[in-house]
Design a protein around this motif. Structure first.
Motif, PDB file in Angstrom:
ATOM      1  N   PRO A   1       0.830  -1.204   0.055  1.00  0.00           N
ATOM      2  CA  PRO A   1      -0.312  -0.400   0.048  1.00  0.00           C
ATOM      3  C   PRO A   1       0.618   1.127  -0.125  1.00  0.00           C
ATOM      4  O   PRO A   1       0.407   2.468  -1.032  1.00  0.00           O
ATOM      5  N   GLU A   2       1.621   1.676   0.559  1.00  0.00           N
ATOM      6  CA  GLU A   2       2.522   2.303   0.864  1.00  0.00           C
ATOM      7  C   GLU A   2       3.196   2.401  -0.153  1.00  0.00           C
ATOM      8  O   GLU A   2       3.466   4.068  -1.105  1.00  0.00           O
ATOM      9  N   ALA A   3       3.934   2.029  -1.275  1.00  0.00           N
ATOM     10  CA  ALA A   3       4.647   1.988  -2.825  1.00  0.00           C
ATOM     11  C   ALA A   3       3.038   2.289  -3.608  1.00  0.00           C
ATOM     12  O   ALA A   3       2.777   2.897  -4.660  1.00  0.00           O
ATOM     13  N   LEU A   4       1.969   1.868  -3.636  1.00  0.00           N
ATOM     14  CA  LEU A   4       0.765   2.332  -4.351  1.00  0.00           C
ATOM     15  C   LEU A   4       0.550   3.690  -4.168  1.00  0.00           C
ATOM     16  O   LEU A   4       0.394   4.321  -5.420  1.00  0.00           O
ATOM     17  N   ALA A   5       0.353   4.143  -3.082  1.00  0.00           N
ATOM     18  CA  ALA A   5       0.427   5.322  -2.527  1.00  0.00           C
ATOM     19  C   ALA A   5       0.847   6.619  -3.040  1.00  0.00           C
ATOM     20  O   ALA A   5       0.408   7.954  -3.801  1.00  0.00           O
ATOM     21  N   PHE A   6       2.522   5.848  -3.057  1.00  0.00           N
ATOM     22  CA  PHE A   6       3.494   6.941  -3.749  1.00  0.00           C
ATOM     23  C   PHE A   6       3.391   7.017  -4.709  1.00  0.00           C
ATOM     24  O   PHE A   6       3.274   8.105  -5.266  1.00  0.00           O
ATOM     25  N   LEU A   7       3.257   5.976  -5.328  1.00  0.00           N
ATOM     26  CA  LEU A   7       3.105   6.015  -7.648  1.00  0.00           C
ATOM     27  C   LEU A   7       2.108   6.701  -7.542  1.00  0.00           C
ATOM     28  O   LEU A   7       1.792   7.842  -8.129  1.00  0.00           O
ATOM     29  N   ALA A   8       0.780   6.276  -7.359  1.00  0.00           N
ATOM     30  CA  ALA A   8      -0.209   7.353  -7.022  1.00  0.00           C
ATOM     31  C   ALA A   8      -0.641   9.086  -6.638  1.00  0.00           C
ATOM     32  O   ALA A   8      -0.604  10.067  -7.853  1.00  0.00           O
ATOM     33  N   ASP A   9       0.481   9.028  -5.915  1.00  0.00           N
ATOM     34  CA  ASP A   9       1.084  10.392  -6.116  1.00  0.00           C
ATOM     35  C   ASP A   9       1.865  11.237  -6.985  1.00  0.00           C
ATOM     36  O   ASP A   9       1.363  12.630  -6.870  1.00  0.00           O
ATOM     37  N   ARG A  10       2.406  10.414  -7.534  1.00  0.00           N
ATOM     38  CA  ARG A  10       3.661  11.070  -8.436  1.00  0.00           C
ATOM     39  C   ARG A  10       2.496  11.190 -10.112  1.00  0.00           C
ATOM     40  O   ARG A  10       3.785  11.600 -10.846  1.00  0.00           O
ATOM     41  N   VAL A  11       1.297  10.181 -10.037  1.00  0.00           N
ATOM     42  CA  VAL A  11       0.509  10.615 -11.025  1.00  0.00           C
ATOM     43  C   VAL A  11      -0.392  11.229 -11.360  1.00  0.00           C
ATOM     44  O   VAL A  11      -1.567  11.239 -12.726  1.00  0.00           O
ATOM     45  N   GLU A  12      -0.834  11.787 -10.394  1.00  0.00           N
ATOM     46  CA  GLU A  12      -2.339  12.110  -9.892  1.00  0.00           C
ATOM     47  C   GLU A  12      -2.790  12.605 -11.313  1.00  0.00           C
ATOM     48  O   GLU A  12      -1.840  13.820 -11.314  1.00  0.00           O
ATOM     49  N   GLY A  13      -3.616  12.556 -11.582  1.00  0.00           N
ATOM     50  CA  GLY A  13      -4.549  13.381 -12.768  1.00  0.00           C
ATOM     51  C   GLY A  13      -3.530  13.419 -14.552  1.00  0.00           C
ATOM     52  O   GLY A  13      -3.992  13.992 -15.076  1.00  0.00           O
ATOM     53  N   ASN A  14      -2.986  12.751 -14.449  1.00  0.00           N
ATOM     54  CA  ASN A  14      -2.320  12.268 -15.471  1.00  0.00           C
ATOM     55  C   ASN A  14      -2.061  10.740 -15.841  1.00  0.00           C
ATOM     56  O   ASN A  14      -1.212   9.972 -15.761  1.00  0.00           O
ATOM     57  N   LEU A  15      -2.730  10.575 -16.175  1.00  0.00           N
ATOM     58  CA  LEU A  15      -3.552   8.945 -16.995  1.00  0.00           C
ATOM     59  C   LEU A  15      -2.173   8.012 -17.882  1.00  0.00           C
ATOM     60  O   LEU A  15      -1.634   6.830 -17.940  1.00  0.00           O
ATOM     61  N   LEU A  16      -2.515   9.416 -18.704  1.00  0.00           N
ATOM     62  CA  LEU A  16      -1.244   8.765 -19.984  1.00  0.00           C
ATOM     63  C   LEU A  16       0.309   8.688 -19.236  1.00  0.00           C
ATOM     64  O   LEU A  16       0.620   7.311 -19.573  1.00  0.00           O
ATOM     65  N   ALA A  17       0.567   9.297 -18.541  1.00  0.00           N
ATOM     66  CA  ALA A  17       2.517   9.193 -18.180  1.00  0.00           C
ATOM     67  C   ALA A  17       1.713   8.045 -16.795  1.00  0.00           C
ATOM     68  O   ALA A  17       3.191   7.308 -16.846  1.00  0.00           O
ATOM     69  N   ALA A  18       0.708   8.007 -16.121  1.00  0.00           N
ATOM     70  CA  ALA A  18       0.614   6.975 -15.510  1.00  0.00           C
ATOM     71  C   ALA A  18       1.095   5.224 -15.952  1.00  0.00           C
ATOM     72  O   ALA A  18       1.652   4.544 -15.609  1.00  0.00           O
ATOM     73  N   HIS A  19      -0.106   5.461 -17.352  1.00  0.00           N
ATOM     74  CA  HIS A  19       0.492   4.127 -17.791  1.00  0.00           C
ATOM     75  C   HIS A  19       2.052   4.122 -18.726  1.00  0.00           C
ATOM     76  O   HIS A  19       2.334   2.694 -18.469  1.00  0.00           O
ATOM     77  N   GLN A  20       2.389   4.802 -18.719  1.00  0.00           N
ATOM     78  CA  GLN A  20       4.077   4.848 -19.361  1.00  0.00           C
ATOM     79  C   GLN A  20       4.926   4.969 -18.413  1.00  0.00           C
ATOM     80  O   GLN A  20       5.743   3.223 -18.257  1.00  0.00           O
ATOM     81  N   GLU A  21       4.667   4.725 -16.568  1.00  0.00           N
ATOM     82  CA  GLU A  21       5.776   4.466 -15.520  1.00  0.00           C
ATOM     83  C   GLU A  21       5.059   2.715 -15.183  1.00  0.00           C
ATOM     84  O   GLU A  21       6.196   2.837 -14.883  1.00  0.00           O
ATOM     85  N   ILE A  22       3.269   2.471 -15.156  1.00  0.00           N
ATOM     86  CA  ILE A  22       4.222   1.596 -15.315  1.00  0.00           C
ATOM     87  C   ILE A  22       4.416   0.518 -16.066  1.00  0.00           C
ATOM     88  O   ILE A  22       4.772  -0.633 -15.807  1.00  0.00           O
ATOM     89  N   GLN A  23       4.496   1.437 -16.674  1.00  0.00           N
ATOM     90  CA  GLN A  23       5.077   0.462 -17.677  1.00  0.00           C
ATOM     91  C   GLN A  23       6.071  -0.116 -17.950  1.00  0.00           C
ATOM     92  O   GLN A  23       7.458  -0.799 -18.113  1.00  0.00           O
ATOM     93  N   LYS A  24       7.282   1.205 -17.043  1.00  0.00           N
ATOM     94  CA  LYS A  24       8.390   1.119 -17.416  1.00  0.00           C
ATOM     95  C   LYS A  24       8.943   0.445 -15.886  1.00  0.00           C
ATOM     96  O   LYS A  24      10.586   0.122 -16.426  1.00  0.00           O
ATOM     97  N   LEU A  25       8.636   0.494 -15.509  1.00  0.00           N
ATOM     98  CA  LEU A  25       8.061  -0.989 -14.055  1.00  0.00           C
ATOM     99  C   LEU A  25       8.375  -2.275 -14.327  1.00  0.00           C
ATOM    100  O   LEU A  25       9.003  -2.918 -13.983  1.00  0.00           O
TER     101      LEU A  25
END
Length: 236
Positions: free
Chosen positions: A161-185
């Protein structure tokens, strides 16, 4: 339906008409691609794309629906209306088309987020009355961690949960970028659980904040998020 419900609907068979609308670009793009893929698999070998711009000839839509293809028995017609406003002629054409769908043809209409007036219009009600409707709603902050977890599960990864919360904070409001960051992982780490340190080392801050959400964060008493949003808005 929600975008995540579309694959199950497509598995039951293609509908003659689809309407995709909403303000979440990533989800709308993915929904459209799912329909394209399903159509291709089911023998819709021809694809026509119409984009409604100034001076658009609405007779082209009816002509394409009624024309016999030289190359394929079935066709997919994509009608893109970027403004969400078809105009008087377009509204009449859409109403008529919804009531007389051509055989061996799938029509996919893509629209942006529509206000209440547009959703109550005759043309939109005619479309949605005859179509499978996909609404690409914004993934709000409260649902973002769950959305990320579901995306990670597709690539057989997970987070605490703490890692999910950290990632959510960094990609909030930018779902396209969130998708790219998840793929990068997926490229950086093997399958399994990712630690907070691994996520912190890999993720770039790509959050995009909405000034209207700033007041909501203040009223909720979320001081850390409020300060983070204020810093982000000032930087923008």
């Amino acid at each position: 339906m929600r975008p995540e419900d579309l694959p199950r609907a497509l598995a039951r068979g293609l509908a003659p008409l689809y309407v995709i609308h909403g303000d979440e670009a990533l989800l709308a793009l993915e929904a459209a691609q799912s329909i394209r893929d399903a159509a291709r698999e089911q023998g819709y070998g021809e694809r026509e794309v119409l984009t409604v711009e100034s001076g658009f000839d609405w007779t082209r839509l009816a002509m394409l629906g009624n024309s016999v293809s030289l190359f394929a028995e079935k066709k997919l017609i994509e009608l893109r209306i970027p403004t969400g406003k078809p105009g008087i002629e377009g509204a009449k054409t859409l109403e008529a088309q919804a009531g007389n769908l051509p055989p061996d043809t799938v029509i996919m209409v893509t629209l942006p987020k529509l206000d209440r007036t547009a959703q109550n219009s005759k043309w939109f009600k005619a479309l949605t009355g005859a179509a499978e409707v996909v609404e690409a709603r914004t993934v709000e902050r409260a649902q973002l961690a769950e959305w990320i977890a579901a995306r990670l599960a597709r690539q057989k990864q997970r987070m605490r949960p703490e890692a999910l919360a950290f990632l959510a904070d960094r990609v909030e409001g930018n779902l396209l970028a969130a998708h790219q960051e998840i793929q990068k992982l997926a490229l950086l780490h093997p399958e399994g659980e990712l630690s907070l340190a691994e996520v912190q080392a890999a993720i770039v801050n790509v959050a995009r904040y909405d000034v209207f959400h700033l007041g909501a964060a203040l009223l909720e008493g979320d001081k850390a998020r409020f300060a983070r949003m204020l810093d982000g808005l000032r930087a923008e």
